[in-house]
Each structure stands twice: as C-alpha cells, then as structure tokens.
Scaffold this active site. Sequence first.
Site: not given
Ligand code: 6PG
Length: 481
Positions: A129, A183, A186-187, A190
């Site tokens: 990430s 991960k 985490h997303n 996010e």
């Molecule tokens: C990170 C982000 C990265 C990416 C995701 C966003 O941790 O660096 O999460 O993995 O930006 O793919 O996901 P979406 O395209 O589903 O918003």
Amino acid sequence: MSRADIGLIGLAVMGENLALNMAGKGFTVAVYNRTTDKIDRLLQGRGQGLPLVGAYSLEELAASLKKPRKVMLMVKAGQPVDNILQQLIEVLEPGDIVIDGGNSYYRDTVRRVELARSHGLRFVGAGVSGGEEGALNGPSIMPGGSDEAWPEIAPIFQSIAAHVGGEPCCQWIGPDGAGHFVKTVHNGIEYADMQLIGEAYFLMKNVLGLTNQEMKSVFEEWNAGELESYLIEITGEILGKIDEDTGEPLLELIKDAAGQKGTGKWTSQEALDLGVPAPTVVEAVMARIVSGAEEQRKIAQELFQTTMTVKDVDREEFIAAIRSALFASKICAYAQGFDIMRQASIEYGWNLKLGDLAMIWRDGCIIRAQFLHHIKEAYDNNPGLVNLLFAPYFKEAVERGEKQWRTVVSTAVELGLPLPAFSSALAYFDSLRTGQLWTNLVQAQRDYFGAHTYQRIDRPGAFHTEWQSPGEQAKSVPVEW
Ligand code: 6PG
C-alpha cells in the site's frame, strides 16, 4: 557480473517504482516486462546508474537471479498472476520464491500457495500500500503465505518499506492468504475513510455553503489534530486546486461517479461470510455503486425535487460538529475492519497480531494516520480486545463527540442530504449499545412462516409456536435441535 538479489515482473508505475526503491537501497534488481521496450526505457531513463538488470525473457530472468530465486510480480490481479505463475513454475527450481505484490483476492492466494508448494516453490501474497509515491519512497507491506519464505525476503522488504521510529512498516502477517486478506481489509477501511471524508466535504458545501478554499483551510486545521492522516491531508490539497483552463476549482469539474477495483467489495463479502457487522464499510462500497447509477439518479432528480431549507446553523459550531462526527464514525469504521480481521484470524487460524497490523499501517499506506498508534496501544493493553470501541481512548473519543455526531446526522436527514457512512456508523454504534433490539420480532416472524424456532430470554433451548392456532393463547413448545 554478480547475480541479482530479486527479480521484478511488471513495469507499470507501481512495479517500476518498487524496482527503483529496491535498487536505491542497494539491491540488484532484474526487471522483466512483457512489452520489452519498457525495460529499456527504465534502464536508460529513471534507472540509470542504479543496480538494475534487464531480462528479456523469463528464462533470462531466472538465470540472472541468486538462489533461492526471489521473483516479485507486479501485474494486474486475477488471471495474469495465474498465467505468469504457470510460466514461472517451468523456469524456477524447488526452494525458489514467487511474491505477488498486487491487490489479489486472498482466496486466489491460498490456492496459489498450494499450487506453488506442489511444485516445490514458495509463494508469498504481499499486500503493498501507498500508491506510486509509497512504492518509490517506502510503502507499507503486508506479506503472507509460505512461512519459510519470510527469512529470505525480509531483508529486502523491511529495507524498502516505510519506517516509523526505526521500525519497518512490514512484518510477516501469517500463512496462506493472510497478507492479501489484511491488505484487502486495509482497503475496505480506506473505502470507509474516503467516504466519510467525502460526506464531511459534502456537508460543508451543502449545509454551510463554504468555498473550496475555506474547506481547504478546515481540512488543514483538522490535519493538525487527532484526525491527522494522509487522506485528510490530500483532501485539503485537492480542495485547493484550480483548473488551469476554466479557473474553477478542479474538484467541482470532476464527475461524481466513483469507480472501484474490488477490494472494498471483497471486504464486505468477507464480513457477510464471517457474520461480522461492518455496515460502514459496506455502505462505502454501496455509495460508490449508487453514485454510478447515472440513469436512475437522473430520473430520481427530476421526480423527487425536494426543496431543502437550510437550517439556521452556526458555522463554526457545525464545522466542529462535523469534525466530531467524522472522528466518531472513523473509529466505528476501524472497529469494523479490525473485527473482520479478528474473526477471520480465529476462523482461518492465522493468529493475526492486530496491534502490529496497526503499526504496519502507521506509515507508508493510504490509511496512514496518527491515531493508529492508539489502536496499537489498545491491543497492547488488552490483546483479547473484542471491539476497538471498548478501549478507553476510543470509548472516550466517541462519547465526547456523540452529541455533535447526532446533530450532524439529524440535520442532514432533515435537509434530505444523504450521509450513508456517517449514519450507518451511528446506527452501528447505537445497535451495539441498545439493550433490546427488534430482532425478537424478526425471530417470531421466521418461526411463524418457516418454523425456524426461536430462543426465549427466560428459558434455555429452542422453541416453536403454532402461531396460526386460534385464540390469543400461544404455546411455546421446546424443540430438539
Ligand atoms: C493502496 C491503495 C491501492 C489502490 C486501490 C484502490 O493501498 O495503495 O488501496 O491498493 O489505490 O486499488 O482501489 P479502488 O480502485 O478499488 O478504489
């Protein structure tokens, strides 16, 4: 020439930046890309003077690596990973290690660990990430899979990761799909964090009529307090940008339909599969989906033209209330994410160290935030903590903001402004703390139409009632399970 320390396949931005990061730390990196002119562009461009070696086939890549070979994949998640793994199985030898650094679905990683093992290879699913900038200067890395691979790859990964107080934001997460799972969560967090910030912006714009410059200042101020985080920081920066062509705030020229690549959805699906309440994460995914339902939105806008009367709100007080609501909702979103990981750890036997995960996210990653050290502290003080909301710091923070949180949500409801994440976080909080919910009725209904049985509060066991039998009196009959 001496052999390379690691091979890297896939020179899109993330892969290229990771290769540069590794090379910058003194590791010799052999790089391969299906379209080989990308290799030359890297070697002759940004990679000049760094210990990078071009490999123009997978055989050449394998021949250029120290044993046991370490090969990192930075390719699109899904079929491309399977395709390359199959090809690598042909050119690698027992003991070699394949690392998938993409946003792969963790169940695919579980399968790939097994597949690799059946060929004598070791496989690591590593969540990375931090976006492009993190990849180059220090990401947060979440590796999991074949445990025996960790000592071999730890020196490289811990060296290129972000560091906090000398500690790398990269630790071994656990077996099989644990790294990619963490991960993914985490997303999911996010998604919720971004949605909540989006709602805060939406309120300031629509309830208070703040200009983008004014909102920029608010976010800058928030970033100096307990909300300090990368996402708050970049939001302030985004709000400050003016479109070169039109002179308008650039943000206001961007179409309000958000895309997604799957990790938020997987987090939600996992919460549903595990039976973990995570409504704010799910709402964040749904909010993106609703935003993209263009046709329905267009018709609804014409059909339901509610006139909103802007309530008489004190500007400074309301900004402070939004801040409190944002913080309390954010705590709920993290509580949900950590609960998913806690229950997955039990279900899959991963033995995840929840406090350590918070430290891995303390820097380098997208959800990096000052308040993550309070999460670490909460689990250090109570490793068996069931929900983050119950830790003293978070309990106090939510209680402190509770009144303002309710004001913000009720104001938006009155004005007809959607706040899916703020209100779902509040409903989550209220559902947890309410003594008697409505689900006694749901159980009665299930028993009525499907004889699904119910439990009583005054006796043990399962019961069934013939709800349709005449008269008021109802028999509650014990049922053998
Ligand atoms: C990170 C982000 C990265 C990416 C995701 C966003 O941790 O660096 O999460 O993995 O930006 O793919 O996901 P979406 O395209 O589903 O918003």
